[in-house]
Structures are given as structure tokens and as C-alpha cells.
Design a protein around this motif. Structure first.
Motif, PDB file in Angstrom:
ATOM      1  N   ASN A  19       0.830  -1.198   0.000  1.00  0.00           N
ATOM      2  CA  ASN A  19       0.000   0.000   0.000  1.00  0.00           C
ATOM      3  C   ASN A  19       0.872   1.258   0.000  1.00  0.00           C
ATOM      4  O   ASN A  19       0.619   2.203  -0.743  1.00  0.00           O
ATOM      5  N   LEU A  20       1.910   1.259   0.815  1.00  0.00           N
ATOM      6  CA  LEU A  20       2.826   2.406   0.865  1.00  0.00           C
ATOM      7  C   LEU A  20       3.553   2.590  -0.465  1.00  0.00           C
ATOM      8  O   LEU A  20       3.710   3.709  -0.944  1.00  0.00           O
ATOM      9  N   LEU A  21       3.983   1.495  -1.055  1.00  0.00           N
ATOM     10  CA  LEU A  21       4.686   1.574  -2.326  1.00  0.00           C
ATOM     11  C   LEU A  21       3.787   2.092  -3.440  1.00  0.00           C
ATOM     12  O   LEU A  21       4.251   2.733  -4.375  1.00  0.00           O
ATOM     13  N   GLY A  22       2.492   1.845  -3.318  1.00  0.00           N
ATOM     14  CA  GLY A  22       1.545   2.328  -4.312  1.00  0.00           C
ATOM     15  C   GLY A  22       1.400   3.836  -4.313  1.00  0.00           C
ATOM     16  O   GLY A  22       0.881   4.411  -5.267  1.00  0.00           O
ATOM     17  N   HIS A  23       1.845   4.498  -3.255  1.00  0.00           N
ATOM     18  CA  HIS A  23       1.733   5.955  -3.149  1.00  0.00           C
ATOM     19  C   HIS A  23       3.025   6.682  -3.511  1.00  0.00           C
ATOM     20  O   HIS A  23       3.120   7.889  -3.369  1.00  0.00           O
ATOM     21  N   ILE A  24       4.010   5.957  -3.988  1.00  0.00           N
ATOM     22  CA  ILE A  24       5.287   6.553  -4.359  1.00  0.00           C
ATOM     23  C   ILE A  24       5.283   6.819  -5.864  1.00  0.00           C
ATOM     24  O   ILE A  24       4.945   5.935  -6.655  1.00  0.00           O
ATOM     25  N   SER A  25       5.670   8.022  -6.251  1.00  0.00           N
ATOM     26  CA  SER A  25       5.726   8.357  -7.677  1.00  0.00           C
ATOM     27  C   SER A  25       6.892   7.611  -8.329  1.00  0.00           C
ATOM     28  O   SER A  25       7.819   7.159  -7.650  1.00  0.00           O
ATOM     29  N   SER A  26       6.860   7.508  -9.650  1.00  0.00           N
ATOM     30  CA  SER A  26       7.944   6.814 -10.353  1.00  0.00           C
ATOM     31  C   SER A  26       9.272   7.555 -10.178  1.00  0.00           C
ATOM     32  O   SER A  26      10.323   6.928 -10.107  1.00  0.00           O
ATOM     33  N   ALA A  27       9.228   8.888 -10.087  1.00  0.00           N
ATOM     34  CA  ALA A  27      10.458   9.665  -9.864  1.00  0.00           C
ATOM     35  C   ALA A  27      11.039   9.359  -8.482  1.00  0.00           C
ATOM     36  O   ALA A  27      12.256   9.184  -8.335  1.00  0.00           O
ATOM     37  N   GLU A  28      10.175   9.293  -7.470  1.00  0.00           N
ATOM     38  CA  GLU A  28      10.641   8.968  -6.120  1.00  0.00           C
ATOM     39  C   GLU A  28      11.187   7.546  -6.071  1.00  0.00           C
ATOM     40  O   GLU A  28      12.212   7.288  -5.434  1.00  0.00           O
ATOM     41  N   GLN A  29      10.515   6.628  -6.750  1.00  0.00           N
ATOM     42  CA  GLN A  29      10.973   5.232  -6.770  1.00  0.00           C
ATOM     43  C   GLN A  29      12.332   5.131  -7.445  1.00  0.00           C
ATOM     44  O   GLN A  29      13.202   4.395  -6.994  1.00  0.00           O
ATOM     45  N   ASP A  30      12.531   5.893  -8.509  1.00  0.00           N
ATOM     46  CA  ASP A  30      13.811   5.901  -9.209  1.00  0.00           C
ATOM     47  C   ASP A  30      14.922   6.394  -8.285  1.00  0.00           C
ATOM     48  O   ASP A  30      16.021   5.835  -8.262  1.00  0.00           O
ATOM     49  N   GLN A  31      14.635   7.437  -7.506  1.00  0.00           N
ATOM     50  CA  GLN A  31      15.630   7.950  -6.564  1.00  0.00           C
ATOM     51  C   GLN A  31      15.970   6.915  -5.499  1.00  0.00           C
ATOM     52  O   GLN A  31      17.147   6.696  -5.175  1.00  0.00           O
ATOM     53  N   VAL A  32      14.954   6.275  -4.959  1.00  0.00           N
ATOM     54  CA  VAL A  32      15.171   5.238  -3.941  1.00  0.00           C
ATOM     55  C   VAL A  32      15.983   4.087  -4.531  1.00  0.00           C
ATOM     56  O   VAL A  32      16.927   3.595  -3.901  1.00  0.00           O
ATOM     57  N   ASP A  33      15.627   3.672  -5.727  1.00  0.00           N
ATOM     58  CA  ASP A  33      16.358   2.579  -6.369  1.00  0.00           C
ATOM     59  C   ASP A  33      17.840   2.906  -6.521  1.00  0.00           C
ATOM     60  O   ASP A  33      18.697   2.075  -6.229  1.00  0.00           O
ATOM     61  N   HIS A  34      18.144   4.115  -6.954  1.00  0.00           N
ATOM     62  CA  HIS A  34      19.541   4.499  -7.140  1.00  0.00           C
ATOM     63  C   HIS A  34      20.284   4.586  -5.801  1.00  0.00           C
ATOM     64  O   HIS A  34      21.453   4.199  -5.710  1.00  0.00           O
ATOM     65  N   LYS A  35      19.632   5.083  -4.783  1.00  0.00           N
ATOM     66  CA  LYS A  35      20.273   5.147  -3.461  1.00  0.00           C
ATOM     67  C   LYS A  35      20.558   3.750  -2.940  1.00  0.00           C
ATOM     68  O   LYS A  35      21.627   3.497  -2.357  1.00  0.00           O
ATOM     69  N   MET A  36      19.620   2.828  -3.151  1.00  0.00           N
ATOM     70  CA  MET A  36      19.818   1.448  -2.696  1.00  0.00           C
ATOM     71  C   MET A  36      20.946   0.763  -3.470  1.00  0.00           C
ATOM     72  O   MET A  36      21.755   0.041  -2.895  1.00  0.00           O
ATOM     73  N   LYS A  37      20.995   1.014  -4.775  1.00  0.00           N
ATOM     74  CA  LYS A  37      22.069   0.434  -5.587  1.00  0.00           C
ATOM     75  C   LYS A  37      23.429   0.985  -5.160  1.00  0.00           C
ATOM     76  O   LYS A  37      24.423   0.256  -5.118  1.00  0.00           O
ATOM     77  N   MET A  38      23.472   2.271  -4.843  1.00  0.00           N
ATOM     78  CA  MET A  38      24.720   2.884  -4.395  1.00  0.00           C
ATOM     79  C   MET A  38      25.165   2.246  -3.077  1.00  0.00           C
ATOM     80  O   MET A  38      26.340   1.917  -2.898  1.00  0.00           O
ATOM     81  N   ALA A  39      24.212   2.060  -2.165  1.00  0.00           N
ATOM     82  CA  ALA A  39      24.530   1.421  -0.879  1.00  0.00           C
ATOM     83  C   ALA A  39      25.038  -0.002  -1.102  1.00  0.00           C
ATOM     84  O   ALA A  39      26.001  -0.435  -0.455  1.00  0.00           O
ATOM     85  N   ALA A  40      24.412  -0.725  -2.034  1.00  0.00           N
ATOM     86  CA  ALA A  40      24.839  -2.096  -2.317  1.00  0.00           C
ATOM     87  C   ALA A  40      26.249  -2.126  -2.905  1.00  0.00           C
ATOM     88  O   ALA A  40      27.049  -3.006  -2.569  1.00  0.00           O
ATOM     89  N   LYS A  41      26.576  -1.168  -3.768  1.00  0.00           N
ATOM     90  CA  LYS A  41      27.921  -1.100  -4.337  1.00  0.00           C
ATOM     91  C   LYS A  41      28.959  -0.807  -3.257  1.00  0.00           C
ATOM     92  O   LYS A  41      30.044  -1.393  -3.253  1.00  0.00           O
ATOM     93  N   ILE A  42      28.618   0.097  -2.348  1.00  0.00           N
ATOM     94  CA  ILE A  42      29.545   0.416  -1.256  1.00  0.00           C
ATOM     95  C   ILE A  42      29.731  -0.799  -0.359  1.00  0.00           C
ATOM     96  O   ILE A  42      30.853  -1.142   0.024  1.00  0.00           O
TER      97      ILE A  42
END
Length: 132
Positions: A19-42
Motif C-alpha cells: 500500500n505504501l509503495l503504491g503511493h510513491i511516484s515513479s520519480a521517487e521510486q527511481d531515486q530510492v532505487d539508485h540510493k539502494m544500488k549505491m549502498a549495495a555497491k559500497i
């Protein structure tokens, strides 16, 4: 006993999370995805060096070692300077700002009518036969 996160191979689902994920815009999701990928790389860079968060904090001369934990949470908004420092110390590539690798060669074939007025007769005549 807590299970090792790296060994966990299950998919977690929750109506609340969905339900929470359904309220996130695609731009916000893209930002979260990139932050998570950066954390995974580190995190992968730390593991590759056999380092803990404290080792990275020490190498970067951080006043607060807990900042590395924040980076690894996937919620931190990094500055460019911080990312450059992290990739230098860990010996990994976090940023791809090299324009030459991102650019692809563009091959263009252009046909233009040319009057070979400066060419000698021996070359001009065979060219006219090919052009006709």
C-alpha cells in the motif's frame, strides 16, 4: 539467533508495504532505487576489501563512524565529493562521468555531387563513368 542477511533468500510481502509503495511516484521510486544500488555497491566494496564500516570511516577521516551506517541504509543523499572519496578509498567505480565511454560512434554516409575540376583527365574520366 539472527539469520545472516546475505544468506536470506526469501521474498517478503506485506499489504502495508504494498500500500505504501503504491503511493510513491515513479520519480521517487527511481531515486530510492539508485540510493539502494549505491549502498549495495559500497557494501560490496567493503566486503571485497574485507573491511567493516569502521575501517571505511577511518580511511575517510569521518568524525562520526555512524555516517557509514547511514550510507549503507540506502537512504542517504550523497554529495559528489563523498562519492568520489568513497570510490577512491574502496577502489571501486560508483560514478560514470567519463564521457568517452558513454558516447557511441556515429557513422554517417553522405553522398554529395562533386565537380572534379581540379583532377587530371586520366582520373576525371573514369570517375564520370562510375558516377553515370
Amino acid at each position: 539467533m539472527m539469520e545472516n542477511f546475505d544468506a536470506t533468500n526469501t521474498n517478503y510481502t506485506s499489504d502495508l508495504v504494498n500500500n505504501l509503495l503504491g503511493h510513491i511516484s515513479s520519480a521517487e521510486q527511481d531515486q530510492v532505487d539508485h540510493k539502494m544500488k549505491m549502498a549495495a555497491k559500497i557494501h560490496a566494496g567493503l566486503k571485497a576489501k574485507g573491511w567493516k564500516s569502521l575501517d571505511l570511516a577511518r580511511e575517510l577521516h569521518l568524525k562520526s563512524p555512524s555516517l557509514v551506517s547511514k550510507w549503507l541504509s540506502g537512504t542517504h543523499n550523497f554529495t559528489m565529493d563523498t562519492l568520489v572519496d568513497i570510490q577512491r578509498v574502496l577502489g571501486i567505480r560508483l560514478l560514470d562521468a567519463d564521457m568517452t565511454s558513454a558516447q557511441r560512434a556515429l557513422n554517417v554516409n553522405v553522398t554529395l555531387p562533386v565537380v572534379p575540376s581540379s583532377l587530371k583527365e586520366a582520373i576525371r574520366d573514369p570517375l564520370h563513368k562510375i558516377a553515370d
